[in-house]
Design a protein around this motif. Structure first.
Motif, PDB file in Angstrom:
ATOM      1  N   ILE A  79       8.966 -14.452   0.913  1.00 37.48           N
ATOM      2  CA  ILE A  79       7.787 -13.909   1.616  1.00 37.48           C
ATOM      3  C   ILE A  79       8.184 -12.630   2.361  1.00 37.48           C
ATOM      4  O   ILE A  79       7.460 -11.634   2.351  1.00 37.48           O
ATOM      5  CB  ILE A  79       7.196 -14.954   2.603  1.00 37.48           C
ATOM      6  CG1 ILE A  79       6.782 -16.216   1.840  1.00 37.48           C
ATOM      7  CG2 ILE A  79       6.006 -14.376   3.361  1.00 37.48           C
ATOM      8  CD1 ILE A  79       6.372 -17.377   2.719  1.00 37.48           C
ATOM      9  N   GLU A  80       9.372 -12.666   2.974  1.00 31.33           N
ATOM     10  CA  GLU A  80       9.892 -11.502   3.696  1.00 31.33           C
ATOM     11  C   GLU A  80       9.983 -10.292   2.750  1.00 31.33           C
ATOM     12  O   GLU A  80       9.546  -9.184   3.068  1.00 31.33           O
ATOM     13  CB  GLU A  80      11.283 -11.867   4.256  1.00 31.33           C
ATOM     14  CG  GLU A  80      11.968 -10.765   5.024  1.00 31.33           C
ATOM     15  CD  GLU A  80      11.833 -10.901   6.546  1.00 31.33           C
ATOM     16  OE1 GLU A  80      12.506 -10.149   7.237  1.00 31.33           O
ATOM     17  OE2 GLU A  80      11.033 -11.728   7.025  1.00 31.33           O
ATOM     18  N   GLU A  81      10.536 -10.517   1.554  1.00 30.02           N
ATOM     19  CA  GLU A  81      10.695  -9.430   0.576  1.00 30.02           C
ATOM     20  C   GLU A  81       9.326  -8.895   0.121  1.00 30.02           C
ATOM     21  O   GLU A  81       9.142  -7.687  -0.042  1.00 30.02           O
ATOM     22  CB  GLU A  81      11.485  -9.916  -0.643  1.00 30.02           C
ATOM     23  CG  GLU A  81      12.968 -10.068  -0.377  1.00 30.02           C
ATOM     24  CD  GLU A  81      13.697 -10.751  -1.534  1.00 30.02           C
ATOM     25  OE1 GLU A  81      13.150 -10.779  -2.657  1.00 30.02           O
ATOM     26  OE2 GLU A  81      14.801 -11.275  -1.304  1.00 30.02           O
ATOM     27  N   ALA A  82       8.378  -9.817  -0.093  1.00 26.27           N
ATOM     28  CA  ALA A  82       7.035  -9.401  -0.530  1.00 26.27           C
ATOM     29  C   ALA A  82       6.368  -8.559   0.561  1.00 26.27           C
ATOM     30  O   ALA A  82       5.717  -7.541   0.273  1.00 26.27           O
ATOM     31  CB  ALA A  82       6.187 -10.630  -0.852  1.00 26.27           C
ATOM     32  N   LYS A  83       6.539  -8.966   1.814  1.00 25.15           N
ATOM     33  CA  LYS A  83       5.959  -8.190   2.926  1.00 25.15           C
ATOM     34  C   LYS A  83       6.565  -6.794   2.985  1.00 25.15           C
ATOM     35  O   LYS A  83       5.861  -5.794   3.165  1.00 25.15           O
ATOM     36  CB  LYS A  83       6.189  -8.907   4.263  1.00 25.15           C
ATOM     37  CG  LYS A  83       5.258 -10.086   4.490  1.00 25.15           C
ATOM     38  CD  LYS A  83       5.424 -10.646   5.896  1.00 25.15           C
ATOM     39  CE  LYS A  83       4.488 -11.812   6.127  1.00 25.15           C
ATOM     40  NZ  LYS A  83       4.596 -12.367   7.486  1.00 25.15           N
ATOM     41  N   LEU A  84       7.901  -6.709   2.824  1.00 27.15           N
ATOM     42  CA  LEU A  84       8.564  -5.402   2.852  1.00 27.15           C
ATOM     43  C   LEU A  84       8.014  -4.492   1.753  1.00 27.15           C
ATOM     44  O   LEU A  84       7.778  -3.306   1.970  1.00 27.15           O
ATOM     45  CB  LEU A  84      10.084  -5.578   2.680  1.00 27.15           C
ATOM     46  CG  LEU A  84      10.842  -6.101   3.907  1.00 27.15           C
ATOM     47  CD1 LEU A  84      12.249  -6.518   3.525  1.00 27.15           C
ATOM     48  CD2 LEU A  84      10.889  -5.051   5.012  1.00 27.15           C
ATOM     49  N   ALA A  85       7.811  -5.073   0.565  1.00 24.59           N
ATOM     50  CA  ALA A  85       7.293  -4.278  -0.565  1.00 24.59           C
ATOM     51  C   ALA A  85       5.871  -3.796  -0.287  1.00 24.59           C
ATOM     52  O   ALA A  85       5.520  -2.646  -0.594  1.00 24.59           O
ATOM     53  CB  ALA A  85       7.330  -5.106  -1.842  1.00 24.59           C
ATOM     54  N   VAL A  86       5.036  -4.652   0.304  1.00 22.61           N
ATOM     55  CA  VAL A  86       3.651  -4.263   0.616  1.00 22.61           C
ATOM     56  C   VAL A  86       3.644  -3.191   1.714  1.00 22.61           C
ATOM     57  O   VAL A  86       2.916  -2.201   1.624  1.00 22.61           O
ATOM     58  CB  VAL A  86       2.800  -5.492   1.023  1.00 22.61           C
ATOM     59  CG1 VAL A  86       1.462  -5.055   1.601  1.00 22.61           C
ATOM     60  CG2 VAL A  86       2.585  -6.403  -0.187  1.00 22.61           C
ATOM     61  N   PHE A  87       4.492  -3.381   2.745  1.00 21.48           N
ATOM     62  CA  PHE A  87       4.545  -2.384   3.819  1.00 21.48           C
ATOM     63  C   PHE A  87       5.072  -1.037   3.320  1.00 21.48           C
ATOM     64  O   PHE A  87       4.716   0.010   3.853  1.00 21.48           O
ATOM     65  CB  PHE A  87       5.379  -2.888   5.004  1.00 21.48           C
ATOM     66  CG  PHE A  87       4.564  -3.653   6.010  1.00 21.48           C
ATOM     67  CD1 PHE A  87       3.711  -2.978   6.877  1.00 21.48           C
ATOM     68  CD2 PHE A  87       4.613  -5.039   6.076  1.00 21.48           C
ATOM     69  CE1 PHE A  87       2.933  -3.674   7.798  1.00 21.48           C
ATOM     70  CE2 PHE A  87       3.836  -5.736   6.990  1.00 21.48           C
ATOM     71  CZ  PHE A  87       2.997  -5.055   7.860  1.00 21.48           C
ATOM     72  N   ALA A  88       5.931  -1.083   2.289  1.00 17.92           N
ATOM     73  CA  ALA A  88       6.422   0.181   1.711  1.00 17.92           C
ATOM     74  C   ALA A  88       5.245   1.007   1.197  1.00 17.92           C
ATOM     75  O   ALA A  88       5.257   2.236   1.259  1.00 17.92           O
ATOM     76  CB  ALA A  88       7.397  -0.104   0.577  1.00 17.92           C
ATOM     77  N   ALA A  89       4.207   0.322   0.690  1.00 17.03           N
ATOM     78  CA  ALA A  89       3.003   1.032   0.214  1.00 17.03           C
ATOM     79  C   ALA A  89       2.071   1.363   1.378  1.00 17.03           C
ATOM     80  O   ALA A  89       1.570   2.493   1.492  1.00 17.03           O
ATOM     81  CB  ALA A  89       2.276   0.174  -0.818  1.00 17.03           C
ATOM     82  N   VAL A  90       1.847   0.393   2.261  1.00 24.90           N
ATOM     83  CA  VAL A  90       0.901   0.584   3.379  1.00 24.90           C
ATOM     84  C   VAL A  90       1.382   1.697   4.316  1.00 24.90           C
ATOM     85  O   VAL A  90       0.593   2.523   4.780  1.00 24.90           O
ATOM     86  CB  VAL A  90       0.732  -0.744   4.163  1.00 24.90           C
ATOM     87  CG1 VAL A  90      -0.049  -0.535   5.456  1.00 24.90           C
ATOM     88  CG2 VAL A  90       0.024  -1.773   3.298  1.00 24.90           C
ATOM     89  N   ASP A  91       2.696   1.706   4.597  1.00 28.38           N
ATOM     90  CA  ASP A  91       3.260   2.683   5.536  1.00 28.38           C
ATOM     91  C   ASP A  91       3.936   3.856   4.822  1.00 28.38           C
ATOM     92  O   ASP A  91       4.765   4.544   5.404  1.00 28.38           O
ATOM     93  CB  ASP A  91       4.281   2.004   6.466  1.00 28.38           C
ATOM     94  CG  ASP A  91       3.610   1.079   7.475  1.00 28.38           C
ATOM     95  OD1 ASP A  91       2.368   1.068   7.519  1.00 28.38           O
ATOM     96  OD2 ASP A  91       4.322   0.372   8.212  1.00 28.38           O
ATOM     97  N   ALA A  92       3.593   4.064   3.550  1.00 29.39           N
ATOM     98  CA  ALA A  92       4.199   5.189   2.808  1.00 29.39           C
ATOM     99  C   ALA A  92       3.881   6.488   3.528  1.00 29.39           C
ATOM    100  O   ALA A  92       2.797   6.642   4.104  1.00 29.39           O
ATOM    101  CB  ALA A  92       3.644   5.229   1.387  1.00 29.39           C
ATOM    102  N   PRO A  93       4.827   7.444   3.525  1.00 28.24           N
ATOM    103  CA  PRO A  93       4.567   8.717   4.215  1.00 28.24           C
ATOM    104  C   PRO A  93       3.300   9.390   3.666  1.00 28.24           C
ATOM    105  O   PRO A  93       3.004   9.283   2.474  1.00 28.24           O
ATOM    106  CB  PRO A  93       5.808   9.567   3.883  1.00 28.24           C
ATOM    107  CG  PRO A  93       6.832   8.609   3.401  1.00 28.24           C
ATOM    108  CD  PRO A  93       6.120   7.431   2.835  1.00 28.24           C
ATOM    109  N   VAL A  94       2.576  10.066   4.555  1.00 29.68           N
ATOM    110  CA  VAL A  94       1.362  10.790   4.150  1.00 29.68           C
ATOM    111  C   VAL A  94       1.608  12.276   4.391  1.00 29.68           C
ATOM    112  O   VAL A  94       2.004  12.678   5.485  1.00 29.68           O
ATOM    113  CB  VAL A  94       0.129  10.313   4.966  1.00 29.68           C
ATOM    114  CG1 VAL A  94      -1.114  11.091   4.571  1.00 29.68           C
ATOM    115  CG2 VAL A  94      -0.086   8.815   4.767  1.00 29.68           C
ATOM    116  N   ALA A  95       1.405  13.087   3.360  1.00 28.97           N
ATOM    117  CA  ALA A  95       1.622  14.536   3.481  1.00 28.97           C
ATOM    118  C   ALA A  95       0.586  15.140   4.424  1.00 28.97           C
ATOM    119  O   ALA A  95      -0.527  14.611   4.553  1.00 28.97           O
ATOM    120  CB  ALA A  95       1.516  15.181   2.100  1.00 28.97           C
ATOM    121  N   PRO A  96       0.908  16.258   5.098  1.00 25.51           N
ATOM    122  CA  PRO A  96      -0.071  16.902   5.994  1.00 25.51           C
ATOM    123  C   PRO A  96      -1.407  17.187   5.292  1.00 25.51           C
ATOM    124  O   PRO A  96      -2.470  17.106   5.908  1.00 25.51           O
ATOM    125  CB  PRO A  96       0.624  18.213   6.389  1.00 25.51           C
ATOM    126  CG  PRO A  96       2.086  17.937   6.222  1.00 25.51           C
ATOM    127  CD  PRO A  96       2.203  16.966   5.093  1.00 25.51           C
TER     128      PRO A  96
END
Length: 726
Positions: free
Chosen positions: A641-658
């Protein structure tokens, strides 16, 4: 060479591809490589290039060959040009046209404006910031560095531009001499042609069966026994959980609990059109976007919206013909594009926004020119060039057809979700196999005028300031100038004299949620989105099999679940990732032999199982079922579950360009506050939540689902009357 036939070819008698390739320089010679890369763009880039005029407008084929242009991945770079969708008898003609075009370029050279447009494009590429900038840079230098070239020298792009300008100044025929050296006098060339064979796949299967039989017959009894035992050993190894404790890993506790909020300023331009301003460090670039509603467009014109979007910036406008327009866009902008925009509501599965998105970027000094181009496209688009329109349609049809083998799983998923939500039908119409078939039909027409006549009708409903909103991302210093330009643009485009009624009767107006204290925006005006809703909509199951001449399948199964803001959405999102990594990848790819497979949850609340280039189809649906049972049984560890959360957060918190800050709010109506609530829900997901949503939505008979397969004849599906065969 031979290949399989293309069932989506506009003309079945024209399925041959020819490509002429020229060996160029060693890529460690960085300036020569830079020059040849530029030269390649001048030869094949856009409607003003010599090969576009000579090959694409000769009405021999549908598009350039897939390998067109410069390739610097190997030690010695090469350039390719050719045509696809030609008749086999025209191979010689294409070779002659190629040779003749090279001679013409040596004689006439290139217009100065085209060279300037290309150097302007390089300036924009250097200033535009993307989140994958570092990755793109490493990929740019990798080949040269691997062959012991100087990577630092390669990155001195501004120096190369100065050097290039100097060479041109000293020798005006500099580029013509390069064309003569590398294309006219070069003996190192390769001509490849490929034509379809109706029985290609049968022959391949037969060859493979014979090869297998030969290899099996050559084995002794002892070797057969060993092979069988190795197979059992492999299955056991694939089923055994791997020890990942030796790998370095982040923890969920390492993730920041809150996200920084983006400051947005809202204002009304031209009295009533909402504009979102987002001040960002954009490095001297300005990004302008607008959304125009499709609510008033008559239903019979809707299927043609994607085609309208793809050609509207390529047909000419105002005083510019299509060639001049392309030239102006390259000289003054980093690109201007139009695309369909279907956005599901964040809190209701049966409501959605439908529109068209206009996107563009430019250097701040060119903003007035870019906005002038938009004004001309809105007020005076050209729809007269029938032959050019035909070329664009053929290219679009070819691109869609070529894209199916790469995106078959997406087409299967779009079709499988068609009857699950009201937006699903529109997604299939705009982005699904229905659109591929429509464009193929248009490309086949001997008289294309009836379709061309629909474009001005669509323009009347879309290219005006009714039901429009705009956004600007730029530096704080540029905002005042940008707001003036946007104001002028909006005042200068048409408005309907009387208010047009929505074609669908049920429209709800939705404003963003009010800002919490301390988060008031600088201006109180808000974007109100007009959503289509269908109160009587009933989701239903549909199974579709698209018969295609592929040796593999693309499989999609979609399940209607919950919208973005529902508490269960976060649990389903984590579950999709968990099932992919811990069950579906192993069963579909490692054991089943497919290229890939997994589960995703879309923003629209559709939970999708898919497989990609899959030798199986019906058994893959059984694997999806087993995946749901596996999730219901809770056979996963806290670490999973920990690994799945990390993978989802990698998308949710992905850097956003200006350039993209504030876009989630502008396009999707999702504020930073809503995103933060979603993050909190993701943090809170537990094993019990996952088992609960698996039982609630994924168990057989609990939710409405759709199924789709793209692939070869299937005896099981053929016998089953519940499947629609296309």
């Amino acid at each position: 060479m031979k290949c399989g036939s293309d069932s989506f070819a506009a003309d079945p008698t024209k399925q041959t591809t020819i490509s002429v390739s020229f060996l160029l320089t060693d890529i460690t010679d960085t300036f020569e490589t830079f020059t040849l890369n530029l030269l390649s763009s001048l030869l094949v880039g856009g409607p003003n290039s010599p090969f576009y005029k000579a090959l694409l407008e000769a009405n021999l084929g549908t598009d350039f060959s897939p390998d067109v242009g410069f390739n610097g991945c190997t030690r010695e770079a090469y350039f390719s040009v050719g045509l696809q969708g030609i008749a086999e008898k025209d191979i010689e003609t294409v070779k002659q046209i190629t040779a003749r075009t090279i001679d013409e370029v040596i004689e006439k050279g290139f217009e100065e404006e085209r060279i300037e447009a290309l150097l302007h494009k390089i300036e924009i590429q250097m200033k535009h910031q993307s989140t994958s900038f570092g990755l793109a840079l490493s990929s740019y230098i990798a080949s040269c560095w691997n062959h012991e070239g100087d990577p630092v020298e390669l990155l001195k792009i501004a120096d190369k531009v100065t050097q290039f300008r100097q060479h041109l100044k000293e020798n005006p025929t500099f580029l013509q001499e390069k064309v003569k050296q590398y294309f006219k006098d070069n003996p190192h060339r390769l001509i490849l042609s490929m034509s379809p064979d109706e029985s290609y796949y049968e022959k391949q299967a037969k060859l493979e069966a014979e090869k297998l039989k030969h290899k099996v017959n050559a084995l002794s009894e002892e070797e057969k026994k060993q092979t069988y035992e190795k197979g059992l050993e492999l299955i056991a190894l694939q089923s055994k959980p791997q020890d990942t404790s030796c790998l370095p890993a982040l923890k969920v506790s390492d993730i920041e609990p809150t996200i920084p909020f983006t400051e947005l300023e809202m204002a009304l331009a031209a009295d009533e059109i909402p504009v979102q301003y987002c001040a960002q460090p954009t490095n001297g670039m300005v990004y302008f976007r607008a959304v125009s509603s499709l609510n008033t467009l008559p239903e019979e014109l809707k299927p043609y919206v994607p085609l309208f979007c793809s050609v509207i910036t390529k047909m000419g406008c105002g005083a510019f013909g299509y060639r001049e327009q392309a030239q102006q866009m390259e000289l003054k902008t980093g690109g201007m594009s139009v695309s369909p925009h279907i956005i599901p509501d964040d809190s209701h599965l049966d409501a959605y926004e439908q529109g068209v998105l206009f996107s563009s970027l430019c250097l701040d000094r060119n903003l007035p020119d870019m906005m002038h181009l938009w004004s001309e496209i809105f007020n005076n688009p050209h729809f007269e060039e029938e032959e050019h329109f035909r070329v664009l349609v053929k290219m679009t049809a070819q691109e869609l057809s070529n894209g199916i083998p790469d995106s078959g799983h997406l087409y299967a998923s779009v079709r499988a979700s068609k009857t699950l939500t009201p937006a699903g039908e529109l997604q299939e119409m705009f982005n699904g196999m229905d659109q591929v078939k429509l464009i193929k039909r248009i490309a086949e027409m001997s008289d294309i005028k009836p379709v061309l006549r629909k474009l001005p009708r669509i323009k009347k409903y879309l290219l005006n300031s009714d039901n429009m909103r705009c956004s600007v991302n730029a530096t704080p210093q540029q905002m005042s100038q940008a707001s003036k330009e946007v104001e002028n643009f909006l005042k200068g485009i048409a408005r309907s004299k009387k208010e047009r009624k929505s074609v669908r009767p049920h429209v709800i107006e939705k404003s963003p949620e009010p800002m919490p204290v301390g988060r008031e925006r600088l201006n109180c005006s808000q974007i109100t989105r007009k959503l289509i809703t269908e109160p009587t909509f009933k989701p239903c199951q549909m199974k579709t099999h698209f018969l295609l001449p592929f040796p593999v399948n693309y499989v999609g199964e979609c399940i209607r679940t919950v919208p973005y803001t529902a508490p269960d959405y976060a649990s389903l999102r984590i579950l999709a990732r968990l099932m992919t990594a811990k069950f579906l990848h192993r069963e579909i790819r490692e054991k089943g032999g497919a290229y890939g497979g997994g589960a995703t949850l879309s923003h629209s609340g559709i939970f999708t199982f898919y497989s990609y280039r899959d030798p199986n189809s019906i058994s893959t649906f059984s694997t999806f079922e087993k995946a749901a049972e596996w999730a219901q049984s809770g056979e996963f560890a806290p670490q999973d579950i920990e690994e799945a959360k990390l993978a989802v957060f990698a998308a949710v918190d992905a850097p956003v360009a200006p350039s993209d800050k504030g876009m989630n709010h502008f396009l999707n109506g999702i504020s930073d506050e809503m995103k933060q609530r979603h993050r909190e829900q993701l943090f809170a997901v537990s094993s019990d939540h996952l088992i609960d949503v698996a039982n609630k939505y994924l168990a057989g008979g609990k939710s409405t689902r759709g199924l789709a397969v793209l692939g070869p004849e299937n005896p099981h599906i053929a016998k089953d009357p519940s499947w629609v065969k296309r």
